[in-house]
Design an enzyme around this catalytic site. Structure first.
Site, short mmCIF file in Angstrom:
data_model
loop_
_atom_site.label_atom_id
_atom_site.label_comp_id
_atom_site.label_asym_id
_atom_site.label_seq_id
_atom_site.Cartn_x
_atom_site.Cartn_y
_atom_site.Cartn_z
NE ARG A 1 -8.42 0.97 -2.53
CZ ARG A 1 -9.17 0.80 -1.53
NH1 ARG A 1 -8.74 1.07 -0.36
NH2 ARG A 1 -10.03 0.26 -1.95
CD GLU B 1 -2.89 -3.63 -0.83
OE1 GLU B 1 -3.97 -4.27 -0.96
OE2 GLU B 1 -2.83 -2.22 -0.37
CG HIS C 1 -6.10 -3.40 1.94
ND1 HIS C 1 -5.82 -3.29 0.77
CD2 HIS C 1 -7.22 -2.90 2.28
CE1 HIS C 1 -6.73 -2.49 0.31
NE2 HIS C 1 -7.66 -2.34 1.42
#
Length: 319
Positions: A238, A267, A286
């Site tokens: 993360r 994000e 991601h």
């Protein structure tokens, strides 16, 4: 019978309706897919206010207390995975929203981690881009990871899987986390190190911690300063676990050889983020959990969860 409305959020790849059988609940539920992230919490509230069911993909859309308060019709929220730090669990309970999750099969993030390590050390992507651009000769000299030291921050299920893959590549593996024990390292077959030792010795540092108040900012300026100028940092966990400002400065000043980052504090990563201007960082949007097999499992279980909830038998409740 009144039909319910279900919102599927953040389906960036527009795959949801193709890889799961939504006809299983189609006689009772109308499904709407959102392919783009919401610009703000207010935008999310306005778009979702008339939905009874919401299916969330990981932490792409946060659900703080204010959003629950703005969604009076919401009765069921299903998230991919059995943990979602972006959902206020107490708020869900207070607003009488049933919160459920989906289960993982294999975790593909480990393989992505090794791919990023190989990209940093062998420049496959950069040389591929140069070949397609018509460049005749190679530009980058790779380094071999066999015999190099991998420092694993977090030796849970995923950290242990990455450790096994790294050892298969011939890497020496050491590990650290705040609660890590020597016994756990022996169980996994890696060396134990203090935080200072790991950042000082590792040729590659890879992060596999769960984001929490304790782990937020766990890797800061002092840790990055201990890294060798030839070393690399990989983060597929993360974004907020690593101090992004400190990492940006470290890369700008070329104090380490480079980094590969799959996760960010915000994000999607803003198009004007300074990370995008650096030539010593590999950026991916991601991708860790994004595989056809994984999405098929998650969305299939979401359909299953909606059907069970409609029958009064919620599955995999989180709160």
């Amino acid at each position: 019978m009144t039909r319910l409305r279900c919102a599927i959020l953040d389906d960036y790849l527009n795959l949801t309706l193709q890889i799961a059988d939504w006809s299983r609940v189609g006689d009772r539920v109308d499904v709407t897919v959102f392919n783009q992230p919401f610009a703000s919490p207010d935008t999310a509230a306005a778009a979702l206010k008339d939905f009874d069911i919401i299916c969330a993909m990981r932490e792409r859309t946060p659900f703080p207390r204010a959003l629950f308060a703005a969604l009076p019709k919401l009765k069921l929220l299903i998230t991919s995975g059995m943990r979602n730090a972006a959902i206020d669990l107490e708020a869900a309970k207070d607003h009488q929203v049933v919160l459920c999750g989906t289960q993982w099969g294999r975790d593909p993030t480990a393989a992505l981690t090794m791919g990023l390590i190989l990209e940093l050390t062998r420049n496959v992507g950069r040389e591929n881009a140069r070949m397609h651009a018509g460049e005749p000769l190679q530009k980058f000299v790779g380094i071999e990871i066999e015999g190099r030291t991998l420092g694993v921050v977090g030796l849970g299920k995923l950290g242990a899987k990455v450790s096994a893959l790294a050892k298969a590549f011939g890497m020496n593996v050491i590990a650290w986390s705040p609660n890590l024990t020597v016994e756990r390292c022996r169980e996994v077959g890696v060396g134990y190190a203090t935080k200072e030792e790991l950042f000082g010795a590792a040729d590659v540092v890879t992060v596999h911690m769960v984001l929490s108040q304790r782990s937020r900012g766990l890797i800061g300026q002092e840790d990055l300063a201990r890294m060798k100028p030839t070393s690399f940092l990989v983060n597929t966990a993360r974004g907020p676990i690593v101090d992004e400002a400190a990492l940006l400065e470290t890369l700008q000043q070329r104090k380490i050889a480079g980094a590969a980052i799959d996760v960010f504090s915000v994000e999607p990563l803003p198009v004007d983020h300074p990370f995008r201007k650096l030539d010593n960082i590999v950026l991916t949007p991601h991708l860790g959990y994004v595989t056809e097999e994984g999405l098929r499992a998650h969305y299939g279980q979401m359909v299953e969860g909606i059907d069970a909830w409609l029958k009064g038998e919620p599955l995999r409740r989180l709160a």
